[in-house]
Design a protein around this motif. Structure first.
Motif, PDB file in Angstrom:
ATOM      1  N   ARG A  63     -21.847 -27.881 -24.561  1.00  0.00           N
ATOM      2  CA  ARG A  63     -20.550 -27.811 -25.250  1.00  0.00           C
ATOM      3  C   ARG A  63     -19.428 -27.639 -24.240  1.00  0.00           C
ATOM      4  O   ARG A  63     -18.365 -28.247 -24.356  1.00  0.00           O
ATOM      5  N   GLY A  67     -18.184 -31.152 -24.702  1.00  0.00           N
ATOM      6  CA  GLY A  67     -17.724 -30.919 -26.068  1.00  0.00           C
ATOM      7  C   GLY A  67     -16.326 -31.409 -26.347  1.00  0.00           C
ATOM      8  O   GLY A  67     -16.035 -31.902 -27.437  1.00  0.00           O
ATOM      9  N   PRO A  74     -14.959 -31.880 -36.330  1.00  0.00           N
ATOM     10  CA  PRO A  74     -15.562 -30.540 -36.328  1.00  0.00           C
ATOM     11  C   PRO A  74     -16.038 -30.119 -37.712  1.00  0.00           C
ATOM     12  O   PRO A  74     -15.684 -30.721 -38.732  1.00  0.00           O
ATOM     13  N   GLN A 191     -21.933 -29.373 -32.196  1.00  0.00           N
ATOM     14  CA  GLN A 191     -21.507 -28.139 -32.853  1.00  0.00           C
ATOM     15  C   GLN A 191     -22.508 -27.718 -33.919  1.00  0.00           C
ATOM     16  O   GLN A 191     -22.841 -26.523 -34.030  1.00  0.00           O
TER      17      GLN A 191
END
Length: 372
Positions: A63, A67, A74, A191
């Motif tokens: 991440r 990321g 998200p 995520q």
């Protein structure tokens, strides 16, 4: 509207999904024989907690590195219920049922029963999730599942009813997890994987420590964290990408090749004996995966009005008819309008009708009637 651009886009997306799924299966398949080498280092609950902790650490590092460059959608507030469901079912209920079931079953019978995960995932995807498998896909399913049964020698010797029900419960939990994950696969997969790993490892580790279980010695501890980083963390991340591009049913078939990867490792590294059943299983699985690679399901279909958010691409030279919307909103007009670029935002899909190869991804959950 021409079909050639969408044909190329769809074919490329399916290839990406197959590659991601096979890599995910490979990493997970390698984890099983590696864990077996150090399984005596602690209780099953502690081992599972450390494997998911390793996954969380690896995904946190990933991440931090990539990321911010993925341009992914998200997790949103409305995603929290299914995210909680897949974390509790796939990350906690499944492993706990598995740990308890393994104490009541032989290794062979447990391995055979674990094939129920693919069966449950397929049934839920097709009957509840409205996913579609062509005749070629169904033949591939039979071949791959037959290979998995051959790998475990098809024996339930020594199985108990309670142990069998526990393993079946674990597989059902993972089947539901896979289908919930597919519904969230349009969100940022890194995520989702990270939240699942943290949500699963934390409670299991606290439960193990509260029960008086100790952390294993440093060599075993580091080994478990490393195995978890690849076999669970990277594998979950890649598997979510496969779910995005293939749908839950096809992903389950691709991921069911994981035992074959573990078998190869056991043969080449651990020196286990090669049997005729293994040879037949390898041939059946290879043929099944080959059929999936050659599957070409396409027909004239209609897209209804749809609004959602996910990562997508605009390419003026090779337009994707699924994403021909404008970008009048603030913050949406990103990239060079004359060059292809990836980005994510909430957008509307107008109703369109066209024909191209497709699978049951986030844009193609329509009925098929009597179509092949």
């Amino acid at each position: 509207m021409g079909s050639a651009p969408s044909n190329r886009i769809s074919a490329g997306s399916q290839r990406q999904g197959l590659v991601a799924g096979l890599l995910a299966a490979g990493f997970f398949g390698l984890s099983a024989p590696l864990v077996s080498v150090i399984s005596a280092a602690g209780s099953p609950l502690m081992l599972a907690a450390l494997l998911y902790a390793g996954a969380a650490i690896a995904l946190l590092v990933a991440r931090g590195i990539v990321g911010q460059r993925q341009e992914e959608s998200p997790v949103q507030r409305r995603d929290l219920p299914p995210l909680l469901g897949l974390t509790v079912l796939g990350g906690m209920v499944g492993p706990i049922c598995l740990v308890q079931g393994l104490t009541l079953l032989s290794a062979g019978s447990a391995s055979l029963l674990l094939n129920l995960e693919t069966v449950f995932t397929l049934l839920i995807a097709v009957l509840v999730g409205r996913e579609h498998l062509s005749r070629r896909g169904l033949i591939a399913a039979v071949l791959i599942l037959s290979g998995a049964v051959l790998l475990t020698e098809g024996s339930l010797h020594g199985a108990t009813l309670r142990g069998s029900l526990l393993i079946a419960g674990a597989c059902l939990a993972w089947g539901i997890d896979n289908n919930l994950s597919q519904r969230l696969s349009l969100r940022d997969p890194l995520q989702i994987a990270l939240l699942k790993a943290i949500g699963a490892s934390g409670p299991m580790l606290l439960l193990a420590l509260a029960a008086g279980q100790r952390l294993p010695a440093w060599p075993a501890l580091l080994g478990l964290l490393l195995i978890g980083a690849l076999g669970y963390g990277v594998s979950i991340w890649l598997d979510l990408l496969a779910l995005r591009h293939l749908g839950a049913a096809r992903e389950a078939l691709v991921f069911s090749t994981a035992p074959f990867v573990g078998l190869l490792f056991s043969l080449l590294v651990l020196g286990e004996a090669f049997t005729s059943a293994m040879a037949m299983a390898a041939a059946a699985m290879a043929l099944g995966v080959g059929l999936l690679l050659r599957e070409d399901h396409g027909h004239w279909h209609r897209h209804e009005v749809l609004r959602h958010a996910h990562r997508h691409r605009h390419d003026p030279a090779n337009a994707d008819p699924h994403h021909s919307h404008g970008h009048s909103g603030v913050g949406q007009a990103v990239g060079d309008a004359q060059q292809p670029y990836w980005h994510a935002h909430e957008h509307d899909h107008d109703p369109i009708e066209h024909e191209h190869p497709h699978v049951s991804d986030g844009h193609h959950r329509h009925g098929h009637g009597d179509r092949p």
